[in-house]
Design a protein around this motif. Structure first.
Motif, PDB file in Angstrom:
ATOM      1  N   THR A 123     -13.210   7.357 -17.474  1.00 29.08           N
ATOM      2  CA  THR A 123     -13.227   8.357 -16.552  1.00 29.08           C
ATOM      3  C   THR A 123     -12.058   9.037 -16.609  1.00 29.08           C
ATOM      4  O   THR A 123     -11.853  10.358 -16.598  1.00 29.08           O
ATOM      5  N   HIS A 158     -10.991  13.879  -4.594  1.00 25.99           N
ATOM      6  CA  HIS A 158     -11.334  12.775  -5.280  1.00 25.99           C
ATOM      7  C   HIS A 158     -11.204  11.245  -4.150  1.00 25.99           C
ATOM      8  O   HIS A 158     -11.618  10.306  -4.760  1.00 25.99           O
ATOM      9  N   GLN A 159     -10.756  11.595  -3.102  1.00 25.44           N
ATOM     10  CA  GLN A 159     -10.532  10.482  -2.231  1.00 25.44           C
ATOM     11  C   GLN A 159     -11.595   9.410  -2.133  1.00 25.44           C
ATOM     12  O   GLN A 159     -13.003  10.006  -1.709  1.00 25.44           O
ATOM     13  N   GLY A 160     -11.692   8.317  -2.127  1.00 30.78           N
ATOM     14  CA  GLY A 160     -12.767   7.617  -1.890  1.00 30.78           C
ATOM     15  C   GLY A 160     -13.557   7.082  -3.321  1.00 30.78           C
ATOM     16  O   GLY A 160     -14.413   6.132  -3.116  1.00 30.78           O
ATOM     17  N   GLU A 161     -13.541   7.969  -4.112  1.00 34.15           N
ATOM     18  CA  GLU A 161     -14.117   7.520  -5.448  1.00 34.15           C
ATOM     19  C   GLU A 161     -13.367   6.505  -6.101  1.00 34.15           C
ATOM     20  O   GLU A 161     -12.293   6.393  -6.063  1.00 34.15           O
ATOM     21  N   THR A 162     -14.252   5.982  -7.067  1.00 37.02           N
ATOM     22  CA  THR A 162     -13.698   4.916  -7.885  1.00 37.02           C
ATOM     23  C   THR A 162     -13.810   5.400  -9.278  1.00 37.02           C
ATOM     24  O   THR A 162     -14.583   6.269  -9.662  1.00 37.02           O
ATOM     25  N   SER A 163     -12.904   5.036 -10.368  1.00 32.21           N
ATOM     26  CA  SER A 163     -13.021   5.392 -11.596  1.00 32.21           C
ATOM     27  C   SER A 163     -12.580   4.110 -12.585  1.00 32.21           C
ATOM     28  O   SER A 163     -11.983   3.246 -12.165  1.00 32.21           O
ATOM     29  N   SER A 164     -13.165   4.362 -13.625  1.00 32.45           N
ATOM     30  CA  SER A 164     -12.956   3.542 -14.864  1.00 32.45           C
ATOM     31  C   SER A 164     -11.684   4.091 -15.861  1.00 32.45           C
ATOM     32  O   SER A 164     -11.551   5.514 -15.704  1.00 32.45           O
ATOM     33  N   ARG A 168       0.737  -1.149  -0.058  1.00 39.85           N
ATOM     34  CA  ARG A 168       0.110  -0.026  -0.038  1.00 39.85           C
ATOM     35  C   ARG A 168       0.906   1.086  -0.093  1.00 39.85           C
ATOM     36  O   ARG A 168       1.920   1.408   0.675  1.00 39.85           O
TER      37      ARG A 168
END
Length: 75
Positions: free
Chosen positions: A67, A58-64, A22
């Motif tokens: 995106t 944008h912390q915690g967001e997921t993206s593709s 991590r």
């Protein structure tokens, strides 16, 4: 895979991204801000402050990939 983030002029140790380790990119940016401040490198400091604000926003967001492509093209 490894990558280098040049936020600290004295540290060129690559980050090893192997899927198990991590990496706290917020901490990497914060350390870079402090180092840039000590070097009186206001350009790098401002760039990293901006990057840190974006990461926090944008912390915690997921993206593709779609995106991310759209974000890169509009940034």
């Amino acid at each position: 895979m490894s990558m280098q983030i040049p936020v600290n002029a004295g540290d060129t140790t690559p980050l090893d991204i192997n899927g198990t380790e991590r990496i706290d990119f917020l901490q990497v940016a914060q350390t870079g801000i402090g180092d840039a401040h000590l070097r009186q490198d206001s350009v790098t400091e401002k760039m990293l402050v901006s990057a840190l604000a974006t990461m926090r926003r944008h912390q915690g967001e997921t993206s593709s990939p779609t995106t991310l492509d759209r974000f890169i093209k509009t940034a």
